[in-house]
Design a protein around this motif. Structure first.
Motif, PDB file in Angstrom:
ATOM      1  N   ASP A  28       0.828  -1.204   0.000  1.00 35.20           N
ATOM      2  CA  ASP A  28       0.000   0.000   0.000  1.00 35.20           C
ATOM      3  C   ASP A  28       0.867   1.260   0.000  1.00 35.20           C
ATOM      4  O   ASP A  28       0.594   2.217  -0.745  1.00 35.20           O
ATOM      5  N   ARG A  32       0.993   4.149  -2.996  1.00 35.34           N
ATOM      6  CA  ARG A  32       0.729   5.570  -2.764  1.00 35.34           C
ATOM      7  C   ARG A  32       1.928   6.419  -3.190  1.00 35.34           C
ATOM      8  O   ARG A  32       1.765   7.477  -3.807  1.00 35.34           O
ATOM      9  N   PHE A  54     -10.634  10.856  -8.604  1.00 39.19           N
ATOM     10  CA  PHE A  54      -9.611  10.558  -7.611  1.00 39.19           C
ATOM     11  C   PHE A  54      -8.841  11.818  -7.263  1.00 39.19           C
ATOM     12  O   PHE A  54      -7.972  12.274  -8.000  1.00 39.19           O
ATOM     13  N   ARG A  58      -8.500  11.407  -1.587  1.00 38.42           N
ATOM     14  CA  ARG A  58      -9.009  10.045  -1.755  1.00 38.42           C
ATOM     15  C   ARG A  58      -7.861   9.062  -1.945  1.00 38.42           C
ATOM     16  O   ARG A  58      -7.869   7.954  -1.391  1.00 38.42           O
ATOM     17  N   LEU A  59      -6.857   9.463  -2.704  1.00 35.09           N
ATOM     18  CA  LEU A  59      -5.711   8.592  -2.942  1.00 35.09           C
ATOM     19  C   LEU A  59      -4.935   8.327  -1.660  1.00 35.09           C
ATOM     20  O   LEU A  59      -4.402   7.235  -1.450  1.00 35.09           O
ATOM     21  N   LEU A  62      -6.392   5.375   0.185  1.00 32.76           N
ATOM     22  CA  LEU A  62      -6.750   4.197  -0.611  1.00 32.76           C
ATOM     23  C   LEU A  62      -5.914   2.983  -0.217  1.00 32.76           C
ATOM     24  O   LEU A  62      -4.697   3.082  -0.039  1.00 32.76           O
ATOM     25  N   SER A  63      -6.567   1.851  -0.058  1.00 37.27           N
ATOM     26  CA  SER A  63      -5.854   0.592   0.165  1.00 37.27           C
ATOM     27  C   SER A  63      -6.392  -0.517  -0.732  1.00 37.27           C
ATOM     28  O   SER A  63      -5.730  -1.549  -0.880  1.00 37.27           O
ATOM     29  N   ASP A  64      -7.561  -0.314  -1.302  1.00 39.57           N
ATOM     30  CA  ASP A  64      -8.106  -1.270  -2.275  1.00 39.57           C
ATOM     31  C   ASP A  64      -7.701  -0.784  -3.657  1.00 39.57           C
ATOM     32  O   ASP A  64      -8.370   0.053  -4.269  1.00 39.57           O
ATOM     33  N   TRP A  65      -6.592  -1.323  -4.156  1.00 37.94           N
ATOM     34  CA  TRP A  65      -6.018  -0.793  -5.394  1.00 37.94           C
ATOM     35  C   TRP A  65      -6.749  -1.262  -6.641  1.00 37.94           C
ATOM     36  O   TRP A  65      -6.425  -0.827  -7.736  1.00 37.94           O
ATOM     37  N   GLN A  67      -9.571  -0.238  -7.066  1.00 34.47           N
ATOM     38  CA  GLN A  67     -10.336   0.970  -7.353  1.00 34.47           C
ATOM     39  C   GLN A  67      -9.554   1.990  -8.182  1.00 34.47           C
ATOM     40  O   GLN A  67     -10.141   2.909  -8.748  1.00 34.47           O
ATOM     41  N   LEU A  68      -8.232   1.850  -8.244  1.00 34.80           N
ATOM     42  CA  LEU A  68      -7.421   2.805  -8.996  1.00 34.80           C
ATOM     43  C   LEU A  68      -7.712   2.663 -10.485  1.00 34.80           C
ATOM     44  O   LEU A  68      -7.639   1.564 -11.026  1.00 34.80           O
TER      45      LEU A  68
END
Length: 376
Positions: A28, A32, A54, A58-59, A62-65, A67-68
């Motif tokens: 993670d 980032r 994004f 929000r970035l 973020l830990s659920d990648w 979603q990127l």
């Protein structure tokens, strides 16, 4: 050069299939760090994220990648997408036809990170044997001049894990291009069997299958290669999916005709747009290494799919600084499975490849190469 401490720490992990909370935290942090880097150094990437909702805030959490927003791999068939370090970097291409050739640039940090991943996996399986010379049958393009084709570059690199006694190419350069030489491949295998050194067979599986078929058609007796020989394949089959041969059948024939045990026959998955190595375990499943994450996405909505459902393969890895290609949506169809469903003991999830989705204009390197096979 910008220091990316978390990226470098992740890429330096020694265990290729580690899965634990500490590894997840490092992944993670590396993601980032790399996203921030590309927002600053890759023209248009920040705008791409903003257009997809994004914001920096929000970035940051973020830990659920999954979603990127990914970059579509086919984009690289149309133009280069670079950061500052990619401007004068090594350029590799796919061998696509009809103008569909992908182009990628790799700075020393990025290509080095991907290559060290291969180092770790070859060490893990005991395939790094610097004291044992091998003969090589390379089922790939014989180079003429500088090597810029991704598959040829990869096969040249893979020869470093055992000293080259002798190397023979199956796709010979004829002055205008390359053509498949099945008789040369058969002759090489016969000579290698007689010489008694381990043999490493690298490259496209279609050419290996065609070589085995030609040996059978000619009524040639089985060969018995050294038991420490290794088949390490990459790429796809022929353009006609209805003629594709299962890996199980190919590996069975390698046992029958070359004397190779199943455990010494492996396939690898990767692409010029995403060279992170996905290598078959002893059960022939593509486990996701610790430096990457994988998901399947619905082909209509691009929604993330659960285990067991087929969709586009989405791969993420924060290894690359020369291009914002750290979140890639590929045109290959795949099904993701949990680690424990394999039974090989590796702790990371694995995926099953179902084939390439797309039209005849979206052609892989293996598809282009398969046209060199003449069936008559």
């Amino acid at each position: 050069m910008t220091t990316l401490s978390h990226v470098e720490a992740l890429c330096a992990l020694e265990q290729p299939y580690r899965a634990d909370a500490e590894c997840d935290r490092l992944f993670d942090a590396a993601m980032r760090e790399l996203v921030d880097y590309h927002c600053e150094h890759s023209p248009g990437y920040r705008r791409w994220l903003e257009q997809n909702g994004f914001t920096p805030e929000r970035l940051a959490g973020l830990s659920d990648w999954s979603q990127l927003p990914p970059i579509f791999a086919n984009y690289f068939k149309r133009k280069l997408l670079l950061s500052k370090t990619g401007e004068d970097a090594l350029e590799l291409t796919s061998s696509g036809t009809t103008g569909q050739k992908s182009r990628m640039r790799y700075d020393e940090r990025s290509i080095g990170a991907a290559q060290r991943m291969v180092d770790r996996i070859f060490d893990h399986y005991g395939w790094n044997t610097p004291q044992q010379p091998c003969n090589y049958l390379l089922l790939s393009y014989e180079p003429a001049g500088a090597i810029t084709l991704g598959t040829a570059y990869t096969d040249q690199f893979l020869c470093k894990y055992a000293p080259v006694n002798r190397a023979v190419y199956a796709l010979r350069h004829n002055g205008k291009g390359n053509e498949f030489d099945p008789f040369g491949a058969i002759r090489a295998l016969q000579e290698f069997a007689a010489e008694g050194l381990p043999v490493r067979i690298l490259g496209f599986p279609a050419f290996l299958w065609f070589t085995l078929e030609r040996m059978r058609d000619m009524g040639l007796p089985p060969l018995y290669l050294h038991p420490e020989s290794l088949v390490f394949l990459g790429g796809g089959w022929k353009t006609h999916a209805d003629k594709a041969i299962s890996k199980a059948e190919l590996y069975r024939r390698l046992g029958e005709q070359l004397g190779l045990p199943d455990v010494r026959c492996r396939d690898g998955y990767g692409s010029v747009e995403h060279p992170v190595p996905y290598v078959e375990c002893p059960h022939h499943r593509f486990h996701v290494p610790s430096w990457a994450r994988a998901w399947a996405r619905d082909t209509a909505t691009l929604a993330r799919l659960p285990y067991g459902e087929a969709g586009f393969l989405h791969l993420v890895s924060p290894y690359i600084t020369s291009s914002p290609a750290h979140s890639m949506l590929l045109s290959d169809l795949a099904v993701l499975h949990p680690a424990e469903s394999c039974g090989c003991g590796l702790a990371t999830d694995w995926f099953e490849l179902l084939g390439r989705a797309g039209t005849s204009k979206s052609r892989s390197c293996a598809m282009a190469a398969s046209e060199l096979i003449k069936e008559s």
